[in-house]
Write an enzyme that holds these catalytic residues in place. Sequence first.
Site, PDB file in Angstrom:
ATOM      1  N   HIS A 138       3.733  -8.051   6.962  1.00  0.00           N
ATOM      2  CA  HIS A 138       2.541  -7.922   6.112  1.00  0.00           C
ATOM      3  C   HIS A 138       2.220  -9.233   5.388  1.00  0.00           C
ATOM      4  O   HIS A 138       2.851  -9.533   4.376  1.00  0.00           O
ATOM      5  CB  HIS A 138       2.756  -6.809   5.080  1.00  0.00           C
ATOM      6  CG  HIS A 138       2.714  -5.443   5.684  1.00  0.00           C
ATOM      7  ND1 HIS A 138       1.546  -4.758   5.876  1.00  0.00           N
ATOM      8  CD2 HIS A 138       3.694  -4.660   6.172  1.00  0.00           C
ATOM      9  CE1 HIS A 138       1.803  -3.591   6.452  1.00  0.00           C
ATOM     10  NE2 HIS A 138       3.097  -3.508   6.642  1.00  0.00           N
TER      11      HIS A 138
ATOM     12  N   GLU B 248      -0.270  -9.833   3.564  1.00  0.00           N
ATOM     13  CA  GLU B 248      -1.035  -9.585   2.331  1.00  0.00           C
ATOM     14  C   GLU B 248      -0.151  -9.356   1.112  1.00  0.00           C
ATOM     15  O   GLU B 248      -0.621  -9.423  -0.014  1.00  0.00           O
ATOM     16  CB  GLU B 248      -1.990  -8.398   2.541  1.00  0.00           C
ATOM     17  CG  GLU B 248      -1.351  -7.028   2.737  1.00  0.00           C
ATOM     18  CD  GLU B 248      -0.894  -6.737   4.167  1.00  0.00           C
ATOM     19  OE1 GLU B 248      -0.664  -7.689   4.934  1.00  0.00           O
ATOM     20  OE2 GLU B 248      -0.720  -5.545   4.513  1.00  0.00           O
TER      21      GLU B 248
ATOM     22  N   ASP C  40     -17.323  -3.459 -16.677  1.00  0.00           N
ATOM     23  CA  ASP C  40     -18.185  -3.157 -15.532  1.00  0.00           C
ATOM     24  C   ASP C  40     -19.638  -2.905 -15.940  1.00  0.00           C
ATOM     25  O   ASP C  40     -20.562  -3.497 -15.366  1.00  0.00           O
ATOM     26  CB  ASP C  40     -17.648  -1.956 -14.749  1.00  0.00           C
ATOM     27  CG  ASP C  40     -16.207  -2.147 -14.317  1.00  0.00           C
ATOM     28  OD1 ASP C  40     -15.760  -3.310 -14.299  1.00  0.00           O
ATOM     29  OD2 ASP C  40     -15.531  -1.149 -14.011  1.00  0.00           O
TER      30      ASP C  40
ATOM     31  N   GLY D  61     -17.347  -1.586 -21.925  1.00  0.00           N
ATOM     32  CA  GLY D  61     -16.378  -2.089 -20.955  1.00  0.00           C
ATOM     33  C   GLY D  61     -16.972  -3.195 -20.081  1.00  0.00           C
ATOM     34  O   GLY D  61     -18.166  -3.499 -20.151  1.00  0.00           O
TER      35      GLY D  61
ATOM     36  N   GLY E 145      -0.576   1.205   8.997  1.00  0.00           N
ATOM     37  CA  GLY E 145      -0.820   2.634   8.783  1.00  0.00           C
ATOM     38  C   GLY E 145       0.474   3.406   8.907  1.00  0.00           C
ATOM     39  O   GLY E 145       1.446   2.909   9.473  1.00  0.00           O
TER      40      GLY E 145
END
Length: 509
Positions: A167, A169, A225, A223, A52
Amino acid sequence: MSEQILIIDFGSQYTQLIARRVRELNVYCEIHPFNHIPDNIPNLKGVILSGGPCSVRDAEAPAIDLSQFRGKVPVLGICYGAQLMVHQNKGNVMPSEIREYGRARLHKIDQHPELLKEMTIDTQVWMSHGDTILELPANFKNIASTEDVEHAAFKIEGEETYGIQFHPEVTHTEEGKTLLRNFVVHICGCSQDWTPDIFVESTVAWLKEKLGNDKVVLGLSGGVDSSVAAMLIHRAIGKNLHCIFVDNGLLRKNEFEEVLHSYRHMGLNVKGVDAKDAFYAALKGKIDPEDKRKAIGKTFIEIFDQEAHKIKDVKWLAQGTIYPDVIESVSVNGPSATIKSHHNVGGLPEKMHLKVVEPLNTLFKDEVRRVGKTLEIPDEILGRHPFPGPGLGIRIIGEVTPEKIRVLQEVDHYFISGLKERGLYDKVWQALAVLLPIQSVGVMGDERTYENVVALRAVGSVDGMTADWSQLPYDFLADISNKIINNVKEVNRIVYDISSKPPATIEWE
Ligand code: XMP
């Protein structure tokens, strides 16, 4: 209920990446902001605290009571999350005196704790923090260091609680995946059974139970989705799913007919609605991009509502909303500025008074595609480039007219078919043509022309948040430019957009 990892968000720009890395291990996880943690999470296997932007020493710094998790499930704190644990246990976190951004190497690693197993000495990690841990609390044990950061990683003795100041990730951390696998699989004991097949199976069962014999209406857009959402619901309730595909007159050349055909072929109960004129009327005289977006969104809602009312006793509105749209991201520095209103049909559920069902609202885009593959949705739908809801309406700069749409459709068609023919379509993330509001002088034969300028744009991207212009081969660009100018007489000049995002956006409006 799947096993899950809870990711607590303290406002890091990387929080969604943590979730994607955990999902890549076939483990389900959810992100919740630090100030809205759900009470009872079924099958909770572990907790990850994100980084953060704040300093744990600030009076207003975000904090949570970790006793609700520590000792009960494994906990991993990343950067801010790690510093918070140290700070709450009377260790010492101070502004760092040397630069702790960017690459560093772990020159000391204690291989005993499960977290760092199989990580190699001198492996590269990515740092990004203004504060640093100077002193660990009494029962915290140092397990890794870099040249400049002594407490790069720690373990709290007697419990499965860890902290790291880099990090895992981000891809710059070379063995980040190993570390996350160690945590999620070996320490938390997750069984890695959250696969697209299992998602389809459990979601179809859930939909069957939730929807019963009710009728559901869904708007298809062509599309990925909405198509995947439709196929999932179709598997659960068959003909009780009523799909509506609206031709807003702002689609690509022949797209409406082709996509409608694919949908019918997939067995969907779909109605095509030609509403071009209503959209053109709503767009008449509109120049400002936001006004155009609003006019298109409003017209869509009106048309869709009319059509939905023709379905007797419909109870549910289904939407293809995906996870990034619903994650409530922590706004530590105030709400982030809305750069463009991308939520074209945001008002639909309110207007329709229907119950809403969103079967994809826990998935990231790449997961939606994987689920689509499991559902055997054809590649021509799954592999389509993203296309904005307002379509060509925001690719004609200035006022939109049917004639300009026809010209842009032709240009776009040559560009997109050219990319497909050369095997380049799947290599770029999104390609588009923009009709500019200027004329330029040209010469054709003995005649002077004064015609339109078109910009072509192709970008590489992962999620549309950042993008780089694609370095398409010159001979391809030359070929496409010739084809367009020779075949579309209203265009006499083509330019190629070489701007990255940021600072430019992908669309021009
Ligand atoms: P920008 O232009 O902001 O676009 O870099 C990022 C992605 O979003 C798409 N986009 C939209 N999608 N409604 C949509 O549904 C919109 O109003 C809209 N504007 C941009 C854009 O095509 C790209 O994929």
